[in-house]
Design an enzyme around this catalytic site. Structure first.
Site, PDB file in Angstrom:
ATOM      1  N   HIS A 193       9.273   2.003  33.852  1.00 15.96           N
ATOM      2  CA  HIS A 193       9.522   1.597  35.244  1.00 15.96           C
ATOM      3  C   HIS A 193       9.965   2.788  36.100  1.00 15.96           C
ATOM      4  O   HIS A 193      10.811   2.648  36.977  1.00 15.96           O
ATOM      5  CB  HIS A 193      10.539   0.451  35.280  1.00 15.96           C
ATOM      6  CG  HIS A 193      11.861   0.768  34.653  1.00 15.96           C
ATOM      7  ND1 HIS A 193      12.590  -0.152  33.931  1.00 15.96           N
ATOM      8  CD2 HIS A 193      12.602   1.911  34.639  1.00 15.96           C
ATOM      9  CE1 HIS A 193      13.707   0.410  33.520  1.00 15.96           C
ATOM     10  NE2 HIS A 193      13.744   1.652  33.945  1.00 15.96           N
TER      11      HIS A 193
ATOM     12  N   HIS B  53      19.931  -0.404  37.625  1.00 18.19           N
ATOM     13  CA  HIS B  53      20.421   0.977  37.564  1.00 18.19           C
ATOM     14  C   HIS B  53      21.518   1.154  38.613  1.00 18.19           C
ATOM     15  O   HIS B  53      21.355   1.904  39.572  1.00 18.19           O
ATOM     16  CB  HIS B  53      19.292   1.966  37.816  1.00 18.19           C
ATOM     17  CG  HIS B  53      18.135   1.852  36.866  1.00 18.19           C
ATOM     18  ND1 HIS B  53      17.206   0.838  36.917  1.00 18.19           N
ATOM     19  CD2 HIS B  53      17.747   2.653  35.831  1.00 18.19           C
ATOM     20  CE1 HIS B  53      16.301   1.013  35.966  1.00 18.19           C
ATOM     21  NE2 HIS B  53      16.606   2.095  35.292  1.00 18.19           N
TER      22      HIS B  53
ATOM     23  N   HIS C 229      12.980   9.379  27.353  1.00 22.58           N
ATOM     24  CA  HIS C 229      13.367  10.157  28.522  1.00 22.58           C
ATOM     25  C   HIS C 229      14.873  10.361  28.572  1.00 22.58           C
ATOM     26  O   HIS C 229      15.639   9.514  28.132  1.00 22.58           O
ATOM     27  CB  HIS C 229      12.863   9.550  29.833  1.00 22.58           C
ATOM     28  CG  HIS C 229      13.418   8.211  30.251  1.00 22.58           C
ATOM     29  ND1 HIS C 229      13.288   7.065  29.512  1.00 22.58           N
ATOM     30  CD2 HIS C 229      14.073   7.834  31.375  1.00 22.58           C
ATOM     31  CE1 HIS C 229      13.823   6.045  30.158  1.00 22.58           C
ATOM     32  NE2 HIS C 229      14.329   6.486  31.294  1.00 22.58           N
TER      33      HIS C 229
ATOM     34  N   GLU D  69      16.691   2.363  26.764  1.00 23.91           N
ATOM     35  CA  GLU D  69      16.100   1.231  27.501  1.00 23.91           C
ATOM     36  C   GLU D  69      15.114   0.447  26.631  1.00 23.91           C
ATOM     37  O   GLU D  69      14.865  -0.733  26.873  1.00 23.91           O
ATOM     38  CB  GLU D  69      15.352   1.733  28.751  1.00 23.91           C
ATOM     39  CG  GLU D  69      16.267   2.170  29.876  1.00 23.91           C
ATOM     40  CD  GLU D  69      15.496   2.644  31.112  1.00 23.91           C
ATOM     41  OE1 GLU D  69      16.106   2.716  32.176  1.00 23.91           O
ATOM     42  OE2 GLU D  69      14.287   2.960  31.021  1.00 23.91           O
TER      43      GLU D  69
HETATM   44  C1  DHB Z   1      13.665   7.675  36.022  1.00 23.90           C
HETATM   45  C2  DHB Z   1      14.513   6.588  36.214  1.00 23.90           C
HETATM   46  C3  DHB Z   1      14.442   5.517  35.362  1.00 23.90           C
HETATM   47  O1  DHB Z   1      15.219   4.424  35.534  1.00 23.90           O
HETATM   48  C4  DHB Z   1      13.568   5.490  34.304  1.00 23.90           C
HETATM   49  O2  DHB Z   1      13.584   4.416  33.489  1.00 23.90           O
HETATM   50  C5  DHB Z   1      12.711   6.556  34.107  1.00 23.90           C
HETATM   51  C6  DHB Z   1      12.768   7.648  34.970  1.00 23.90           C
HETATM   52  C7  DHB Z   1      13.716   8.824  36.954  1.00 23.90           C
HETATM   53  O3  DHB Z   1      14.630   8.868  37.804  1.00 23.90           O
HETATM   54  O4  DHB Z   1      12.842   9.694  36.873  1.00 23.90           O
HETATM   55 FE    FE Z   2      15.220   3.123  33.924  1.00 25.81          FE
END
Ligand code: DHB
Ligand code: FE
Length: 284
Positions: free
Chosen positions: A12, A59, A193, A240
């Site tokens: 997302h 978030h 990530h 996540e």
């Molecule tokens: C980013 C934010 C998110 O919540 C995520 O799941 C993936 C990437 C971002 O800020 O790049």
């Molecule tokens: Fe996220």
């Protein structure tokens, strides 16, 4: 009875939403990301679900460190796109389904899952970006949405096992609802990530490929993965992905994989997406 016919997992990444909203989806950088969802858009347009049960994480948009529900079920009639700092995304308000959501809350709580009932909640990129990826840019979303916000931001998040079992309880709840609604469950977030600290930008393609395989064929094994392994192997925000196990628990043990897509990078994140159908019941 209502029934869950399929599951969708999707990252997302907020930059994907910004690319759509700023008409950049045809840019060379973004085109491969959206190409990976072309088939998915067709699939969901053909399937025409009535309801999306959408597992995502907030978030720090609707919630903050003041109140941190582990599982927050959206029972409102509508959910507005959240202002995440640069104004709300220009996407339609999300229509909820209070009757089914309250029924699911009752069923889950009496099934001994301690769910927080939420009657007012703005929804951030965690929810709206997967909708955009699957439905494009409609004037109104073509489905009702029941959001389930999971805390994966502030330690301790729920375990994979808890998530997997919650998925099973969600399925039981949906199947006890007296309607003909066709439900698709989304598990969003991931893939590997890390957004902060010395490992910011960390991506682990091998882990992601293995996770995509195992979410299809070995969800029980995956449900035993400890948080520290997500953090080490998939980066701090990779945790996540426990939410994908809620989606998977709500499906049959043996599922049909319809589509899979993986792409690096989108922002500084890996994008992973998979569509699974229950073998019985997904017939259109
Ligand atoms: C980013 C934010 C998110 O919540 C995520 O799941 C993936 C990437 C971002 O800020 O790049
Ligand atoms: Fe996220």
């Amino acid at each position: 009875m209502a029934r869950i016919v399929a599951g969708v997992t999707s990252s997302h990444v907020p930059a994907i939403g910004a690319a759509i909203d700023n008409k950049r989806s045809g840019d060379a950088y973004w085109q491969p990301v959206f190409a990976g969802f072309e088939r998915s858009k067709q699939w969901i347009a053909d399937l025409k679900p009535d309801v999306i049960f959408l597992v995502y994480n907030d978030h720090a948009s609707a919630f903050s460190l003041e109140v941190i529900p582990t599982f927050a079920l959206g029972c409102a009639a509508e959910f507005k796109p959240a202002d995440e700092g640069w104004g709300p995304r220009p996407v339609p308000t999300v229509e909820g389904y209070p009757q089914m959501a309250w029924h699911i809350a009752q069923s889950l709580i009496l099934d001994e899952f301690d769910i927080t009932i939420v009657n007012q909640m703005d929804v951030d990129h965690g929810l709206t970006v997967p909708l955009s990826l699957m439905f494009g840019e409609p004037d109104a979303w073509p489905v009702r949405v029941i959001p389930l916000a999971v805390n994966v931001v502030q330690y301790p998040p729920p375990t994979g096992n808890r998530c997997y079992n919650l998925g099973k309880a969600i399925r039981r709840a949906v199947e006890l609802f007296d309607s003909n609604d066709k439900v698709v469950i989304f598990g969003t977030g991931g893939m590997s990530h890390q957004l902060q600290g010395p490992r910011a930008g960390f991506i682990n393609k091998e882990f992601d490929a293995d996770f995509l395989n195992r979410i299809v064929t070995d969800p029980v094994g995956l449900s035993r993965m400890p948080h520290v392994e997500y953090l080490r192997e998939a980066g701090s925000e990779g945790v996540e992905m426990v939410m994908w196990l809620i989606m998977r628990g709500a499906l049959d043990d043996d599922v049909r994989e319809v589509h899979r897509f993986y792409h690096v990078p989108a922002s500084n994140t890996a994008v992973g997406h998979i569509i699974l159908e229950n073998k019985v019941g997904a017939a259109r």
